[in-house]
Each structure stands twice: as structure tokens, then as C-alpha cells.
Scaffold this motif. Sequence first.
Motif, mmCIF file in Angstrom:
data_model
loop_
_atom_site.group_PDB
_atom_site.id
_atom_site.type_symbol
_atom_site.label_atom_id
_atom_site.label_comp_id
_atom_site.label_asym_id
_atom_site.label_seq_id
_atom_site.Cartn_x
_atom_site.Cartn_y
_atom_site.Cartn_z
ATOM 1 N N TYR A 150 50.239 30.563 10.077
ATOM 2 C CA TYR A 150 51.971 30.266 9.454
ATOM 3 C C TYR A 150 52.136 28.397 9.786
ATOM 4 O O TYR A 150 52.516 27.972 8.721
ATOM 5 C CB TYR A 150 53.071 30.859 10.274
ATOM 6 C CG TYR A 150 54.499 30.423 8.988
ATOM 7 C CD1 TYR A 150 54.304 30.174 7.520
ATOM 8 C CD2 TYR A 150 55.234 29.681 9.788
ATOM 9 C CE1 TYR A 150 56.013 29.718 7.504
ATOM 10 C CE2 TYR A 150 56.592 29.202 10.040
ATOM 11 C CZ TYR A 150 56.842 29.573 8.439
ATOM 12 O OH TYR A 150 58.274 29.366 7.587
ATOM 13 N N LYS A 196 55.365 39.072 7.017
ATOM 14 C CA LYS A 196 56.764 38.420 7.771
ATOM 15 C C LYS A 196 57.567 38.501 8.821
ATOM 16 O O LYS A 196 57.597 37.778 9.681
ATOM 17 C CB LYS A 196 57.444 38.437 6.717
ATOM 18 C CG LYS A 196 56.690 38.095 5.036
ATOM 19 C CD LYS A 196 57.706 38.262 3.794
ATOM 20 C CE LYS A 196 57.767 39.392 3.313
ATOM 21 N NZ LYS A 196 59.033 40.053 1.849
ATOM 22 N N LEU A 219 56.442 36.888 11.719
ATOM 23 C CA LEU A 219 57.050 35.385 12.005
ATOM 24 C C LEU A 219 58.843 35.244 12.574
ATOM 25 O O LEU A 219 58.994 34.056 11.816
ATOM 26 C CB LEU A 219 56.491 34.406 10.130
ATOM 27 C CG LEU A 219 55.367 34.965 9.843
ATOM 28 C CD1 LEU A 219 55.714 34.104 8.299
ATOM 29 C CD2 LEU A 219 54.655 34.022 10.767
ATOM 30 N N GLN A 251 60.226 30.020 2.379
ATOM 31 C CA GLN A 251 58.750 29.848 2.881
ATOM 32 C C GLN A 251 58.150 30.876 3.535
ATOM 33 O O GLN A 251 56.654 30.937 2.856
ATOM 34 C CB GLN A 251 58.691 28.432 3.725
ATOM 35 C CG GLN A 251 59.563 27.195 2.722
ATOM 36 C CD GLN A 251 59.461 26.053 4.161
ATOM 37 O OE1 GLN A 251 60.780 27.108 5.097
ATOM 38 N NE2 GLN A 251 59.224 25.484 3.993
ATOM 39 N N LYS A 252 58.546 31.761 4.298
ATOM 40 C CA LYS A 252 57.966 32.495 4.580
ATOM 41 C C LYS A 252 56.532 33.652 3.985
ATOM 42 O O LYS A 252 56.356 34.015 3.721
ATOM 43 C CB LYS A 252 58.678 33.029 5.623
ATOM 44 C CG LYS A 252 58.823 32.842 6.550
ATOM 45 C CD LYS A 252 59.949 33.331 7.666
ATOM 46 C CE LYS A 252 60.742 31.801 8.610
ATOM 47 N NZ LYS A 252 61.120 32.587 10.105
ATOM 48 N N THR A 253 57.555 34.005 2.184
ATOM 49 C CA THR A 253 57.111 35.276 1.147
ATOM 50 C C THR A 253 56.164 34.442 1.054
ATOM 51 O O THR A 253 55.363 34.956 0.495
ATOM 52 C CB THR A 253 58.545 35.443 0.707
ATOM 53 O OG1 THR A 253 60.088 36.138 1.124
ATOM 54 C CG2 THR A 253 58.020 36.133 -0.185
#
Length: 489
Positions: free
Chosen positions: A27, A59, A62, A71-73
Motif C-alpha cells: 500500500y 483493508k 491498513l 483509496q484503500k478500497t
Amino acid sequence: MTEERALFIIFGGSGDLAQRKLYPALYGLYFQGRLAKHFAVIGTARRPWTDDHYHEVVKQSLVGAPGSAHQKTEFAEHFYYQSHDVTDAAHYVTLQKLASKLNLQYQLDGNRIFYMAMAPRFFATIAEHVKSEQLLSPDGYNRLIVEKPFGRDYASAKQLNDDISQAFSEEQIYRIDHYLGKEMVQDIMPLRFTNPFLENVWSNQFIDNIQITLAEDIGVEERAGYYETAGALRDMVQNHIFQIIAMLTMEKPSRYDATAIHEAKRAVLAAIKPYTPAQVHTNFVRGQYVGGDNLGLSYREEDNIAADSTVETYVAGRVDIDNDRWRGVPIYLRTGKKMPAKTSRIDIVFKPTKDNILPTTGNAPVRANVVTLIIEPDTGMHITLNGKEIGVSDAVSPFTLDHALDKDELAKAPEAYQRLLLNILEGNKLTFTHWDELAASWHFIDAVRNVWDNDKADGLAFYPSETMGPKQADELLSRDYRTWIWQGK
């Protein structure tokens, strides 16, 4: 900033390493733009997860990372899960089909990175099936990442290396030692080779001794099962400490590339001769922590630890390099659990001034110059020098030049795994371990381990938790009229 294209296939995708280190590191590369649209990850493990569940796991790993939930999705949607039995050839056929599909979907140019984030006993089986079921890409690159422990001794390490070499060449194998990705370890070569005031005195003419300390303030915790089969010697000395020794003592490489640097490291490690049994008894100390009131459990009281275990949680030793540059300079090392503080540091102690003509307070000897590299938890360096005592006195007094990375500088420094994964994407092998380096370190470690295994409990020293280790570690230096620089504060 160049976007990298690759498919990551992570064997052990549901495991602790993947969730704690690999997903946050990937990430980080995504957040920086080094990974963007053209990457995908396949996680494999026995657990019967769905892709949606896998996305939630990613997720969750993170939490606390920068960036928005969106953004993480988006990042997690590049991840795909396959329930996988590493011994079942049919599962590799399914894996190959998915890999081919994702290669087209994400336009990955056939680039594949295989990450063995699971027990080494499966490495040979995975490598065999990766080759036989044609998972190796015929178009782009194929790179294999291997985590430690790489064997339990030289014989098992060689067998493991032979096994994975059936599918991957040495140029394709990336053996991770995360210490090589840490900021101050990365700084060793620039400090040594771009500063004449250090480069010109980096030898036995001026250096008295070198001290390497990798101390932890915790016990074995959830790693008890692994630790009972490894011990501190295999867990920390064979890999991290020997790689640090190589970086500190190798000759200046002929050029700045992986081939030249690995050759320089191989040469200096080959100059560390394995000890005889008598030399092991003289030059190495092993200890095991004990608890008590307010000190927690003893090692033998931890879960999954034998009540009569002789596994060491602490090692101190002296290593000597038999070459012209370093002959006569002892390298003292120590690593242990349940010490007073967590720290990783290197202290280079220079020879004291001869025939000092200047006055000193109370006629004390002039302090030796020391260059200290702080690897963690802080990051920076200290140089201890001598100058005039402040005031009307003419006496010599020591002072320290400090350079510590502040929060903004540390924020720019990638976490070790993030740096190493980027190196792999770029095909940069500077910060990885060559098989020849591993072989040399295992020959030395085996000589120590064999003596300890034959001695059983004889020679095992016990030390109270939250102390600096057994007194024999201090005696290792005091017999040479030296002391440890770091005293736990």
C-alpha cells in the motif's frame, strides 16, 4: 515517477507476515504511485476465504495508514484470493489460469513475483509445482522472494537452495533480510565511502573494536514455537548481524552494483574462520532470561516452551576477521530478549590518542572517539570527540555530535519492507543476500551451534529480565580491557 507492473503471488496470504508487513508495504508503494493501475495480488492459503473477505482483511491491515477510505478500497480491489493446498498440483493449474487472466486484465507484461511467506518446509514443494505447472511467465520477469529462516544449518540451507534453484536461478532469487532495508543500515556505504575522514581511518590502524547490539525488551511472545527450534543464534546472528558485519567491513566495491557488492561481502565473510570448540567456549556466551516479581515469566515458563529448555534467548560473542584490513580488531556482538530497552546500534570505537600532551580532568585518560549508528528505535548517528572543557580550564573533555532524523525526515524514509519490495520490482539486488554469503555465515554458526548442542545445559547462563544479559558477556570484553559502549540507557 515510474509505475511498476507486476503480479504478486503470495503463498501464505492469510498469514501474520502478509497482514503486518506485506500489505502495508504494498500500500505504501501504491500511495506513492509506484504501484497504480497495473498491478495485482493473488493471496493463497488453506483458509476458504472469498475475494470480498480478503479485501476486508487487506483493508484492516491498513488501519492507521495515510490516505482515504476510498483509496484503500481501490487498492484492496487489486487483491484476489485462492484457497490453496501447496501439495496439490491441481491447485497450481487453477492458480496459473487466474494469473494469466489477471496478466491480461491489468496489462502486467508477464511480470510475476512469487513470495514464499510461509514455513520453509513448503519451499521446495512450491518451487517444484511452480515449474511443473508452468506458472513461470514466458514473457516478463519471474522473481522469487524467500523469507528467513533459510535453513537450520549449512546442510539444510544448501538443500533448500538446491531445491528452489530447480525452478529459479540465483539472479531471480531475492532472500529478504529486513535489516538491510533499514535506513541507517542503508547509510553504511555512503558514510564509509563518501567521507574521506572516515574512509581513510576505516581499518585496524585506527579502529580498536566494533560493537553490534540488537536488543529487544520483549520476550518470545507468540513466536515461542518457532523460537524453541531456532534460538537467538539462528534467529539474529546468522542473518542480521553477519550481514551488518559484512556491510561494515567489506572492501570498497569496484563499482556500485549488486554483483560487485556481493563479491565484496563474500570475500570478507570468507575471512571469518569458523571456531574450534575451544575457541567457541572462549569467545561466545549464551544466556536465557528468567522472570520474577514484576519481571514476568521466565523463558521456561512461557507457553509452548519445554520446562528444561536449553534454547538461548541471548548471545554475545567475539568475531575476528583474518585479513590485512581488520586483523586484530575484535567485533563484539550481542543480541537478546527481555533486555532493558529495545535498540539496534553499531558502535565503532577508535584507538585512543597516544602520548597526549594536554591536561585532562583528574588526569583521566582521553576518551576514545566513537562513531555510533542508531538503527532503531530512533534513527541517526553520534560521534564522540574530544575538545576543551568549557570555562577557564584547559582540560580535555568529551562531547558528542548528534544527527538524528526528525519526524519529517523519518516520514520520508520508507519502512524496510516497502523499500525492499520496491527494490524487487526494480530488479535491484543490492539489499538482498547472495547464497555464498549465507553459506559462509552458516559454516561459522554451525561450529558454535554444534558445541552448544553437545554441551546441552553446560555453559547456559541465566540472566534476570530487564538486565543487560549474563555477566559473562561483560567478561568477554573486560578480559580484553574493554567495555560495552551501550549500557542500557
